[in-house]
Design a protein around this motif. Structure first.
Motif, PDB file in Angstrom:
ATOM      1  N   LYS A   1      -2.904  13.891 -11.778  1.00  0.00           N
ATOM      2  CA  LYS A   1      -3.931  14.717 -11.126  1.00  0.00           C
ATOM      3  C   LYS A   1      -4.527  15.724 -12.120  1.00  0.00           C
ATOM      4  CE  LYS A   1      -4.944  17.407  -7.002  1.00  0.00           C
ATOM      5  NZ  LYS A   1      -4.479  17.861  -5.671  1.00  0.00           N
TER       6      LYS A   1
ATOM      7  N   PRO B   1       0.801  -1.237   0.000  1.00  0.00           N
ATOM      8  CA  PRO B   1       0.000   0.000   0.000  1.00  0.00           C
ATOM      9  C   PRO B   1       0.833   1.285   0.000  1.00  0.00           C
ATOM     10  CG  PRO B   1      -0.070  -1.066   2.149  1.00  0.00           C
ATOM     11  CD  PRO B   1       0.614  -2.036   1.238  1.00  0.00           C
TER      12      PRO B   1
ATOM     13  N   HIS C   1       3.802   4.228  -4.534  1.00  0.00           N
ATOM     14  CA  HIS C   1       3.119   5.314  -5.258  1.00  0.00           C
ATOM     15  C   HIS C   1       2.905   4.974  -6.737  1.00  0.00           C
ATOM     16  CE1 HIS C   1       7.394   6.025  -6.042  1.00  0.00           C
ATOM     17  NE2 HIS C   1       7.039   6.710  -7.114  1.00  0.00           N
TER      18      HIS C   1
ATOM     19  N   GLU D   1       0.858  12.012  -2.503  1.00  0.00           N
ATOM     20  CA  GLU D   1       1.123  11.963  -1.055  1.00  0.00           C
ATOM     21  C   GLU D   1       2.274  11.014  -0.745  1.00  0.00           C
ATOM     22  OE1 GLU D   1      -1.057   9.954   2.807  1.00  0.00           O
ATOM     23  OE2 GLU D   1      -2.349  10.919   1.325  1.00  0.00           O
ATOM     24  N   LEU D   2       2.343   9.878  -1.453  1.00  0.00           N
ATOM     25  CA  LEU D   2       3.356   8.860  -1.183  1.00  0.00           C
ATOM     26  C   LEU D   2       4.661   9.056  -1.960  1.00  0.00           C
ATOM     27  CD1 LEU D   2       1.036   5.696  -1.285  1.00  0.00           C
ATOM     28  CD2 LEU D   2       2.005   6.780   0.780  1.00  0.00           C
TER      29      LEU D   2
ATOM     30  N   SER E   1      -4.638   5.123 -11.338  1.00  0.00           N
ATOM     31  CA  SER E   1      -5.291   6.399 -11.669  1.00  0.00           C
ATOM     32  C   SER E   1      -5.495   6.512 -13.178  1.00  0.00           C
ATOM     33  CB  SER E   1      -4.454   7.576 -11.157  1.00  0.00           C
ATOM     34  OG  SER E   1      -5.001   8.805 -11.603  1.00  0.00           O
TER      35      SER E   1
ATOM     36  N   ASP F   1      -4.185  11.796  -6.016  1.00  0.00           N
ATOM     37  CA  ASP F   1      -3.855  12.472  -4.759  1.00  0.00           C
ATOM     38  C   ASP F   1      -3.017  11.563  -3.855  1.00  0.00           C
ATOM     39  OD1 ASP F   1      -5.032  14.951  -5.172  1.00  0.00           O
ATOM     40  OD2 ASP F   1      -7.023  14.265  -4.558  1.00  0.00           O
ATOM     41  N   LYS F   2      -3.413  10.285  -3.778  1.00  0.00           N
ATOM     42  CA  LYS F   2      -2.676   9.339  -2.938  1.00  0.00           C
ATOM     43  C   LYS F   2      -1.263   9.123  -3.481  1.00  0.00           C
ATOM     44  CE  LYS F   2      -2.580   6.493   0.565  1.00  0.00           C
ATOM     45  NZ  LYS F   2      -2.702   7.000   1.958  1.00  0.00           N
ATOM     46  N   CYS F   3      -1.139   9.086  -4.807  1.00  0.00           N
ATOM     47  CA  CYS F   3       0.172   8.944  -5.445  1.00  0.00           C
ATOM     48  C   CYS F   3       1.086  10.097  -5.055  1.00  0.00           C
ATOM     49  CB  CYS F   3      -0.006   8.882  -6.966  1.00  0.00           C
ATOM     50  SG  CYS F   3       1.523   9.049  -7.908  1.00  0.00           S
TER      51      CYS F   3
ATOM     52  N   SER G   1      -8.757  10.509  -6.954  1.00  0.00           N
ATOM     53  CA  SER G   1      -8.437   9.998  -5.614  1.00  0.00           C
ATOM     54  C   SER G   1      -7.091   9.285  -5.614  1.00  0.00           C
ATOM     55  CB  SER G   1      -9.547   9.047  -5.153  1.00  0.00           C
ATOM     56  OG  SER G   1      -9.222   8.474  -3.911  1.00  0.00           O
ATOM     57  N   ASP G   2      -6.862   8.449  -6.626  1.00  0.00           N
ATOM     58  CA  ASP G   2      -5.580   7.729  -6.708  1.00  0.00           C
ATOM     59  C   ASP G   2      -4.430   8.680  -6.999  1.00  0.00           C
ATOM     60  OD1 ASP G   2      -6.594   5.294  -6.077  1.00  0.00           O
ATOM     61  OD2 ASP G   2      -6.263   4.349  -8.027  1.00  0.00           O
TER      62      ASP G   2
ATOM     63  N   TYR H   1      -0.526   3.392  -7.417  1.00  0.00           N
ATOM     64  CA  TYR H   1      -1.618   4.385  -7.424  1.00  0.00           C
ATOM     65  C   TYR H   1      -1.599   5.208  -8.724  1.00  0.00           C
ATOM     66  CZ  TYR H   1      -2.717   3.437  -2.531  1.00  0.00           C
ATOM     67  OH  TYR H   1      -3.113   2.819  -1.352  1.00  0.00           O
TER      68      TYR H   1
END
Length: 553
Positions: A62, A18, A21, A49-50, A28, A45-47, A42-43, A24
């Protein structure tokens, strides 16, 4: 499908790791391709972040997801943030930014007004045609009414468009113009699409001429060599075009947009022809791009300088012949080639090779060898630098070639002044025939020489008819009333004779040359023509004077 399989695969990968990145980022892209922009965002943003700080693809993911949600301003902000963070490696982000801006403009009210106006006008014209072909008055009135309603709608949309244009920035106007020219909305303008825009600006231009102009323009501004103009390339082209008109894009932008919207472009037949020939047109663009690349190649520029011995910026006959000799080792062939090149590739009043014509010459040599310029360039340069010694025989061949060239050049100048339309090779054939018939070598064809020449391939005619036809030729083409034909007058006569006989000039002159060498008129005919030549010449002189007195030519 494969997209759903990819989503499942990346989901399992995320469950296993998990904190990765990349998973994700890839999911995405898969979500977006599957039409689920919300999950893609959503993915993304998570990408981000990581991901480590150097991972710029997160901005791309994004931005694309926000565009899919039609949140254009947010997408633009994200992409601009990424460009600012990675200024030295942001080409892909910049391309994506331009696409988002175009998508934003495409969905704007003003873009919709432009589409409404164009559609209404086309529908109105269709209704007008139907009204004109109506079988009764009620049908005419009905069609005319709909046409007027559509015209009112179009005028309203046009007024809305004109008012909105005044509020647009230059960048927005450029984006709108690009969208209007990009007919198939694939994000790139090809030569076929640009040709129609050119025709709208120049209504007198033919379809073929507009395509030719478009090929040249696309080739000149297509930086990535895909035979199409992306938005940035299109912008550079339009800006350069405005500069050549000595105005700014700001000053002419609204005019270009309105012209592209409301002026008539291709006919339906021309549209079909363009679509059918699209592949050929794009190939022509790529070929032209190759020429431009070669023209700017430092090795080609250096070769030109080696040919141009006197440094005048152009290449005369001797420079061309000597340069070709250095490449081929055969002065006779080099001199002949120089004669042909200078007579057929250059203007009558110049007869020297400029840089562009020189490039054409070198490219034809390279093409004949089955090589590309980059393969042959170094060998050609080395051959020029070796400065081969010119022997006495080579010098003689050079002098003979220069004499032939000078004489042919003078003939073409004279023929051009007299509006004689033949090419250099045809003039060479006509010159040879003139020499065969000019038995006394005085540079003029007399009546006796003309009848002796023409009689050789008029054997099926009566002698009296041959004499009459020859006299008509002399009267018709003896422009200086000398009762003889000079080289230009003789060439004109043969051109007209070929047209009258419906025979290609080349074939006619070649046949005349062969007959002139292989066959002789009988001694009796020669004696007869000699006997009547004096009286015939006097008769021709008298007729010419009578025609002159009557104001006839």
């Amino acid at each position: 499908g494969k997209t759903e399989e990819a989503i499942v695969m990346y989901t399992k990968a995320i469950e296993a790791d998990p904190a990765n990145h990349i998973y994700y980022s890839n999911r995405s892209a898969a979500y977006l391709k599957n039409g689920n922009a919300a999950e893609a965002l959503s993915d993304a943003d998570k990408c981000m972040e990581l991901a480590p700080p150097e991972f710029k693809k997160g901005y791309s993911r994004k931005g694309a997801a926000l565009q899919g949600l039609k949140k254009y301003d947010e997408s633009i902000a994200v992409l601009e943030e990424g460009i600012a963070k990675f200024p030295d490696d942001a080409d892909k982000l910049k391309d994506e930014l331009e696409k988002v801006k175009l998508a934003k403009e495409s969905g704007s009210d003003i873009a919709q007004a432009a589409r409404n106006s164009k559609a209404s006008m086309m529908a109105s014209m269709s209704r007008q045609k139907k009204a004109a072909s109506s079988e009764n008055m009620s049908s005419f009135v009905a069609q005319a009414k709909v046409s007027l309603q559509l015209q009112i709608f179009a005028l309203s949309a046009q007024l809305e468009l004109i008012e909105a244009l005044a509020e647009m920035t230059d960048e927005q106007k450029m984006q709108m113009l690009f969208q209007l020219v990009d007919v198939d909305q694939d994000g790139k303008v090809d030569a076929r699409e640009l040709a129609e825009a050119i025709k709208k600006r120049n209504s007198d231009l033919s379809f073929a001429d507009s395509v030719e102009a478009a090929i040249t323009m696309v080739a000149a501004f297509d930086e990535d060599h895909d035979a199409r103009l992306e938005f940035s390339e299109f912008s550079t082209f339009i800006t350069t075009f405005a500069e050549t008109m000595e105005v700014s894009f700001h000053e002419m932008s609204e005019f270009l947009i309105l012209q592209n919207l409301f002026e008539e472009g291709n006919t339906m037949e021309e549209d079909v022809a363009g679509i059918v020939a699209e592949e050929v047109i794009n190939e022509a663009v790529l070929e032209q791009e190759d020429v431009y690349d070669v023209m700017t190649d430092p090795r080609m520029i250096a070769l030109f300088a080696l040919f141009d011995k006197d440094g005048t910026g152009d290449i005369d006959f001797r420079e061309a012949a000597v340069g070709l000799f250095q490449l081929t080792d055969e002065m006779e062939d080099a001199a002949k080639s120089a004669v042909t090149v200078l007579l057929m590739m250059t203007e009558v009043d110049d007869r020297t090779l400029g840089y562009e014509q020189f490039v054409q010459l070198i490219m034809s040599i390279v093409s004949a060898s089955g090589m590309k310029f980059e393969e042959a360039a170094d060998d050609m340069t080395l051959a020029m630098l070796q400065e081969k010694k010119i022997s006495e025989e080579d010098l003689l061949n050079l002098m003979v070639g220069e004499a032939i060239y000078t004489e042919a050049k003078e003939m073409i100048v004279e023929a051009t002044e007299a509006a004689l339309v033949v090419d250099a090779l045809q003039l060479g054939r006509l010159h040879k025939l003139f020499e065969l018939w000019d038995s006394d070598n005085n540079g003029q064809i007399s009546f006796e020489e003309l009848i002796n020449g023409m009689r050789k391939f008029q054997g099926s005619l009566d002698i009296d008819e041959s004499i009459q036809r020859t006299a008509l030729v002399m009267i018709g083409f003896d422009e200086d009333d000398s009762q003889t034909l000079d080289k230009v007058e003789f060439a004109k006569a043969m051109v007209q004779y070929a047209k009258g006989a419906e025979v290609p000039l080349d074939e006619l002159v070649d046949f005349m040359c062969v007959v002139s060498v292989m066959e002789e008129n009988s001694p009796q005919e020669k004696a007869f023509f000699h006997a009547i030549a004096g009286q015939a010449t006097e008769d021709i002189k008298m007729i010419e004077k009578e025609m002159e007195s009557l104001g006839l030519e």
